[in-house]
Design a protein around this motif. Sequence first.
Motif, PDB file in Angstrom:
ATOM      1  N   SER A  42       0.373  -1.207  -0.187  1.00 54.50           N
ATOM      2  CA  SER A  42      -0.236  -0.253  -0.050  1.00 54.50           C
ATOM      3  C   SER A  42       0.683   1.126  -0.023  1.00 54.50           C
ATOM      4  CB  SER A  42      -0.782  -0.515   1.065  1.00 54.50           C
ATOM      5  OG  SER A  42       0.027   0.026   2.685  1.00 54.50           O
ATOM      6  N   GLU A  43       1.665   1.074   0.803  1.00 55.75           N
ATOM      7  CA  GLU A  43       2.668   2.163   0.797  1.00 55.75           C
ATOM      8  C   GLU A  43       3.860   2.894  -0.388  1.00 55.75           C
ATOM      9  OE1 GLU A  43       5.421   1.883   4.199  1.00 55.75           O
ATOM     10  OE2 GLU A  43       4.238   1.880   5.629  1.00 55.75           O
ATOM     11  N   GLU A  44       4.049   1.616  -1.141  1.00 52.87           N
ATOM     12  CA  GLU A  44       4.611   1.884  -2.908  1.00 52.87           C
ATOM     13  C   GLU A  44       3.606   2.106  -3.770  1.00 52.87           C
ATOM     14  OE1 GLU A  44       8.019   1.647  -3.572  1.00 52.87           O
ATOM     15  OE2 GLU A  44       8.785   1.055  -1.279  1.00 52.87           O
ATOM     16  N   TRP A  45       2.471   1.514  -4.017  1.00 52.66           N
ATOM     17  CA  TRP A  45       1.751   1.619  -4.622  1.00 52.66           C
ATOM     18  C   TRP A  45       0.357   2.281  -4.547  1.00 52.66           C
ATOM     19  CZ3 TRP A  45       0.730  -3.792  -6.047  1.00 52.66           C
ATOM     20  CH2 TRP A  45       1.660  -4.784  -6.624  1.00 52.66           C
ATOM     21  N   ASP A  46       0.660   2.950  -3.410  1.00 45.90           N
ATOM     22  CA  ASP A  46      -0.345   4.816  -3.496  1.00 45.90           C
ATOM     23  C   ASP A  46      -1.736   4.668  -2.981  1.00 45.90           C
ATOM     24  OD1 ASP A  46       1.803   6.336  -3.143  1.00 45.90           O
ATOM     25  OD2 ASP A  46       1.755   7.003  -5.499  1.00 45.90           O
ATOM     26  N   PHE A  47      -1.798   3.804  -2.084  1.00 50.86           N
ATOM     27  CA  PHE A  47      -3.452   3.206  -1.527  1.00 50.86           C
ATOM     28  C   PHE A  47      -3.368   2.433  -0.329  1.00 50.86           C
ATOM     29  CE2 PHE A  47      -1.903  -1.446  -2.839  1.00 50.86           C
ATOM     30  CZ  PHE A  47      -1.980  -1.574  -1.684  1.00 50.86           C
ATOM     31  N   THR A  48      -4.952   3.095  -0.017  1.00 51.66           N
ATOM     32  CA  THR A  48      -4.834   2.183   1.883  1.00 51.66           C
ATOM     33  C   THR A  48      -6.130   0.771   1.657  1.00 51.66           C
ATOM     34  OG1 THR A  48      -5.230   2.813   4.243  1.00 51.66           O
ATOM     35  CG2 THR A  48      -6.771   4.023   1.870  1.00 51.66           C
ATOM     36  N   LEU A  49      -5.983   0.250   2.681  1.00 54.84           N
ATOM     37  CA  LEU A  49      -7.074  -0.969   2.904  1.00 54.84           C
ATOM     38  C   LEU A  49      -7.702  -0.482   4.177  1.00 54.84           C
ATOM     39  CD1 LEU A  49      -5.114  -4.270   2.051  1.00 54.84           C
ATOM     40  CD2 LEU A  49      -6.261  -2.384   0.939  1.00 54.84           C
ATOM     41  N   TYR A  57     -12.072  -2.816   1.929  1.00 59.21           N
ATOM     42  CA  TYR A  57     -12.381  -2.565   0.618  1.00 59.21           C
ATOM     43  C   TYR A  57     -10.227  -1.640   0.374  1.00 59.21           C
ATOM     44  CZ  TYR A  57     -16.718  -2.362   1.692  1.00 59.21           C
ATOM     45  OH  TYR A  57     -18.338  -2.274   2.216  1.00 59.21           O
ATOM     46  N   ILE A  58     -10.468  -1.317  -1.072  1.00 58.14           N
ATOM     47  CA  ILE A  58      -9.310  -0.519  -1.756  1.00 58.14           C
ATOM     48  C   ILE A  58      -9.563   0.935  -1.981  1.00 58.14           C
ATOM     49  CG2 ILE A  58      -9.269  -1.841  -3.942  1.00 58.14           C
ATOM     50  CD1 ILE A  58      -6.138  -1.690  -4.201  1.00 58.14           C
ATOM     51  N   VAL A  59      -8.603   1.526  -1.462  1.00 63.70           N
ATOM     52  CA  VAL A  59      -9.189   2.703  -2.134  1.00 63.70           C
ATOM     53  C   VAL A  59      -7.238   3.489  -2.400  1.00 63.70           C
ATOM     54  CG1 VAL A  59      -9.417   5.504  -0.780  1.00 63.70           C
ATOM     55  CG2 VAL A  59     -11.251   2.802   0.495  1.00 63.70           C
ATOM     56  N   PRO A  60      -7.707   3.796  -3.337  1.00 68.42           N
ATOM     57  CA  PRO A  60      -6.414   5.229  -3.589  1.00 68.42           C
ATOM     58  C   PRO A  60      -6.267   6.380  -3.500  1.00 68.42           C
ATOM     59  CG  PRO A  60      -8.222   4.264  -6.007  1.00 68.42           C
ATOM     60  CD  PRO A  60      -8.645   4.133  -4.621  1.00 68.42           C
ATOM     61  N   LEU A  61      -5.122   6.795  -3.094  1.00 68.19           N
ATOM     62  CA  LEU A  61      -4.527   7.826  -2.400  1.00 68.19           C
ATOM     63  C   LEU A  61      -5.054   8.687  -3.771  1.00 68.19           C
ATOM     64  CD1 LEU A  61      -1.911   6.639  -0.157  1.00 68.19           C
ATOM     65  CD2 LEU A  61      -4.183   6.705   0.255  1.00 68.19           C
ATOM     66  N   PRO A  62      -5.218   9.819  -3.569  1.00 72.53           N
ATOM     67  CA  PRO A  62      -4.765  10.865  -4.588  1.00 72.53           C
ATOM     68  C   PRO A  62      -4.125  11.309  -5.740  1.00 72.53           C
ATOM     69  CG  PRO A  62      -5.832  11.400  -2.263  1.00 72.53           C
ATOM     70  CD  PRO A  62      -5.147  10.409  -2.142  1.00 72.53           C
ATOM     71  N   ASP A  63      -3.137  10.476  -5.066  1.00 74.64           N
ATOM     72  CA  ASP A  63      -1.238  10.812  -6.285  1.00 74.64           C
ATOM     73  C   ASP A  63      -1.276   9.464  -7.039  1.00 74.64           C
ATOM     74  OD1 ASP A  63      -1.093  13.722  -5.364  1.00 74.64           O
ATOM     75  OD2 ASP A  63       0.497  12.916  -3.876  1.00 74.64           O
ATOM     76  N   ASN A  64      -2.384   8.110  -6.486  1.00 75.81           N
ATOM     77  CA  ASN A  64      -2.320   7.425  -7.058  1.00 75.81           C
ATOM     78  C   ASN A  64      -2.459   7.634  -8.477  1.00 75.81           C
ATOM     79  OD1 ASN A  64      -3.035   4.555  -8.318  1.00 75.81           O
ATOM     80  ND2 ASN A  64      -2.539   3.755  -6.202  1.00 75.81           N
TER      81      ASN A  64
END
Length: 227
Positions: A42-49, A57-64
């Motif tokens: 999640s840190e490498e691919w810019d998302f959070t669970l 659920y998987i939620v992409p961060l704004p810069d993803n």
Amino acid sequence: MRESMRIIKHLIMCNSINDRDDAELFELASREDIRDELEVMSEEWDFTLVRTFHDIYIVPLPDNEMFNMRFREFRESISSNAKKIDAYLQCYIFMVIFWMFFGSRNSDPQRTESLRIKDIVIKLDERFSNENKAAQMEEAQLNFHQIADKWNGNLYKDEGRKQSKVELVKTACRILVKNGLVIFADEEDEIRSRKRLSDLMKNYYLSDKRISEISRLFEKEEDHADD
């Protein structure tokens, strides 16, 4: 690592994992070693669970850049000739819908599970009729006057035209349907919140800094209305 990749692949394809339909993956995702691997990914691919008792659920961060829809793609999802102001207006409609669903100040933020289209239009009319909100919206880096002009330039309902207030709200509802957040059909006069929307709002977005700023702006309005 293979198990972690299976989990991420499923989340990307299906948006969620639950303990009933995806029991094996849900159990795997609860293992400490796999949770650590997922945290690194999640840190490498810019998302959070986002985890609840029964769902992940998987939620992409704004810069993803891998998962998020680009602004041009969002405009095209509205219509083939949509302009920036059309996209900004749709974002504002989303914001109002979410606030109408989840604006409670009680321990449970969800006010209701369904909203009538005409009530959403009424709320938008109320907000766009108050010029004092311009300064507030500038704080949120939105050009309130242009968005208000775009909204107010439409009739409540105009048969055969896509640019009525009702149709603008229905466009927002259709986009939310595509993202698995609400239940809505064109012939219906209300939208209903899905479990995915409730889970994400209560367990992630309502504690997010950006949503806190939106809440602050809406709370100002309600405080003044009580005076």
